[in-house]
Motif scaffolding. Structure first.
Motif, PDB file in Angstrom:
ATOM      1  N   GLY A  42      -6.669  -1.878   8.008  1.00  0.00           N
ATOM      2  CA  GLY A  42      -5.851  -0.767   8.494  1.00  0.00           C
ATOM      3  C   GLY A  42      -5.495   0.199   7.384  1.00  0.00           C
ATOM      4  O   GLY A  42      -5.543   1.430   7.567  1.00  0.00           O
ATOM      5  N   ALA A  43      -5.128  -0.337   6.210  1.00  0.00           N
ATOM      6  CA  ALA A  43      -4.753   0.524   5.085  1.00  0.00           C
ATOM      7  C   ALA A  43      -5.953   1.352   4.618  1.00  0.00           C
ATOM      8  O   ALA A  43      -5.816   2.550   4.305  1.00  0.00           O
ATOM      9  N   LYS A  48       0.863  -1.177   0.000  1.00  0.00           N
ATOM     10  CA  LYS A  48       0.000   0.000   0.000  1.00  0.00           C
ATOM     11  C   LYS A  48       0.902   1.230   0.000  1.00  0.00           C
ATOM     12  O   LYS A  48       1.709   1.412   0.921  1.00  0.00           O
ATOM     13  N   TYR A  61      -4.139  -7.393  15.147  1.00  0.00           N
ATOM     14  CA  TYR A  61      -3.647  -7.208  13.774  1.00  0.00           C
ATOM     15  C   TYR A  61      -2.976  -8.490  13.274  1.00  0.00           C
ATOM     16  O   TYR A  61      -3.257  -8.949  12.161  1.00  0.00           O
ATOM     17  N   ILE A  66      -6.448   4.267   7.051  1.00  0.00           N
ATOM     18  CA  ILE A  66      -5.487   5.362   6.871  1.00  0.00           C
ATOM     19  C   ILE A  66      -5.777   6.119   5.575  1.00  0.00           C
ATOM     20  O   ILE A  66      -5.622   7.338   5.505  1.00  0.00           O
ATOM     21  N   PHE A  84       0.242   4.191   9.986  1.00  0.00           N
ATOM     22  CA  PHE A  84      -0.218   2.808   9.795  1.00  0.00           C
ATOM     23  C   PHE A  84       0.614   1.849  10.644  1.00  0.00           C
ATOM     24  O   PHE A  84       0.073   0.963  11.321  1.00  0.00           O
ATOM     25  N   CYS A 138      -3.955  12.461   9.085  1.00  0.00           N
ATOM     26  CA  CYS A 138      -3.142  12.039  10.233  1.00  0.00           C
ATOM     27  C   CYS A 138      -2.340  13.227  10.772  1.00  0.00           C
ATOM     28  O   CYS A 138      -1.701  13.948   9.994  1.00  0.00           O
ATOM     29  N   LYS A 192       1.473   9.145   6.812  1.00  0.00           N
ATOM     30  CA  LYS A 192       0.410   8.132   6.858  1.00  0.00           C
ATOM     31  C   LYS A 192       0.987   6.729   7.020  1.00  0.00           C
ATOM     32  O   LYS A 192       0.434   5.903   7.749  1.00  0.00           O
TER      33      LYS A 192
END
Lengths: 84, 305
Positions: free
Chosen positions: B272-273, A7, B261, B276, B251, B281, B247
């Motif tokens: 989670g991704a 990501k 997690y 974010i 994370f 943030c 960010k």
């Protein structure tokens, strides 16, 4: 499913390794290097230094090559690079 | 029926017998205890919460707080029991009520795997929620208490519950835990706030709990959309300052501070991704609670303008 899930949160990224369950942080420099290698597989080390320096508008200095080598090592350690 | 509709005698009788069934957010629990401080704490802090007949209603968590058999008189202690097991060592009897709160946090964080559960407070205003993760001593609970006493809705002061299907944040508006100096800070900030009796010499120092606002309890089944992840840090004399933060690093912090997690694997990463991706943030430094609340209010107003 691919082993790695990536990501990008520009200019950084996070990587999840489905094999180990580990999550890794990629700093901006490592992200640029990783993308360059993905776009240009099979580059030599000298070609890599030159291309990376050009992308980042930097000169090729000993510090630069050292930083590049460290970033490559971190990508290998994570498993994102499988070259020797 | 609400807990406040039980008389003190009925509450004590039920707690000592079949237990009191309570709903807190998405979870139901059955609490049993013969300890007066537990009854007092529930009456003080959970008055607005729904109760049902514990013989008939299903409960997610069955918990019991009672003295170990041989320690009723000499340095009396309390055990927290979950489904008949003892996950913790006993604590001094005076800490029975905080032990209930800590034990309930443990129940949720260890078992609610249909959520990604992060160790962070959550508050909401104008439809957007601020997640406040921070290490102990950062002023997270003080800020959370200040915000919910100033019109923000309390979702939780300890556990962020992220729905794995929708990405929405679910509320668990239980009492806000205050420690040490925070207790007096909040008493001065809002003399009307109800804070229960202080338990001294706990592992966290002096601990008390603030009653959650009635509106937050009434809206406990209403999820919220994540808007911000903000890392608060109280510093003596610091100017109030909100600064953007990475960010990706945010994370990583959340992943390390999530209870499950690792358990969720790739889905934890995905959830989670996505969180974010849709939040802003920030790091947040403050020294004055009033100014901190005003800064959060400006943030909430800016998002709807």
């Amino acid at each position: 499913m691919a082993r790695f899930q990536i990501k990008f949160f520009e200019p950084e990224a996070v990587v999840f390794d489905t094999a180990s369950g580990d999550t890794h942080f990629l700093a901006p420099f490592t992200v640029v290097l990783f993308r360059m290698i993905q776009d240009n597989p099979g580059m030599t080390a000298d070609e890599m230094y030159a291309s990376l320096a050009s992308r980042l508008s930097l000169g090729i200095s000993p510090e630069f090559t050292h930083q590049t080598d460290e970033a490559l090592a971190s990508l290998r350690q994570i498993g994102l690079l499988e070259t020797p | 029926m609400k807990l406040l509709q039980l008389s003190p005698a009925d509450l004590r009788h039920q707690l000592a017998g079949t237990g009191v069934w309570l709903r807190t957010g998405p979870f139901s629990l059955r609490v049993r205890s013969r300890i007066p401080h537990v009854a007092e704490g529930l009456a003080d802090l959970y008055g607005q919460f729904e109760v049902r007949n514990s013989r008939q209603a299903f409960a997610d968590f069955h918990v019991e707080l009672n003295p170990p058999p041989l320690r009723r008189w000499f340095r009396p202690q309390v055990n927290f029991s979950f489904d008949g097991t003892l996950p913790f060592k006993p604590l001094p009897l005076d800490q029975a009520y905080p032990m209930l709160e800590w034990g309930l946090n443990w129940c949720v964080s260890m078992h609610a795997h249909h959520y990604l559960v992060i160790h962070a407070a959550v508050v909401e205003k104008n439809g957007l929620a601020a997640i406040l993760p921070a290490p102990p001593g950062s002023g997270k609970s003080t800020l959370t208490a200040g915000l919910v006493l100033s019109g923000w809705r309390l979702l939780s002061d300890e556990l962020t519950l992220i729905d794995r299907k929708t990405g929405l944040l679910h509320a668990l508006p239980r009492p806000v835990s205050l420690k040490n100096q925070s207790i007096d800070v909040i008493r001065q900030f809002s003399p009307e706030a109800f804070i229960n009796r202080v338990s001294h010499d706990t592992a966290k120092g002096s601990v008390a709990h603030m009653r959650p606002p009635r509106d937050s309890v009434l809206r406990q089944h209403e999820p919220a959309r994540p808007g911000w992840v903000i890392f608060p840090k109280w510093e003596a004399g610091a100017d109030t300052m909100l600064t953007p933060r990475s960010k990706a690093q945010t994370f990583m912090f959340l992943a390390q501070n999530a209870f499950n997690y690792s358990h969720l694997g790739a889905d934890g990463f995905r959830v989670g991704a996505a969180l974010i991706d849709q939040t802003h943030c920030y790091d947040f430094r403050y020294s004055e609670l009033n100014e901190a609340v005003a800064a959060f209010d400006r943030l909430a107003e800016h998002r709807i303008s």
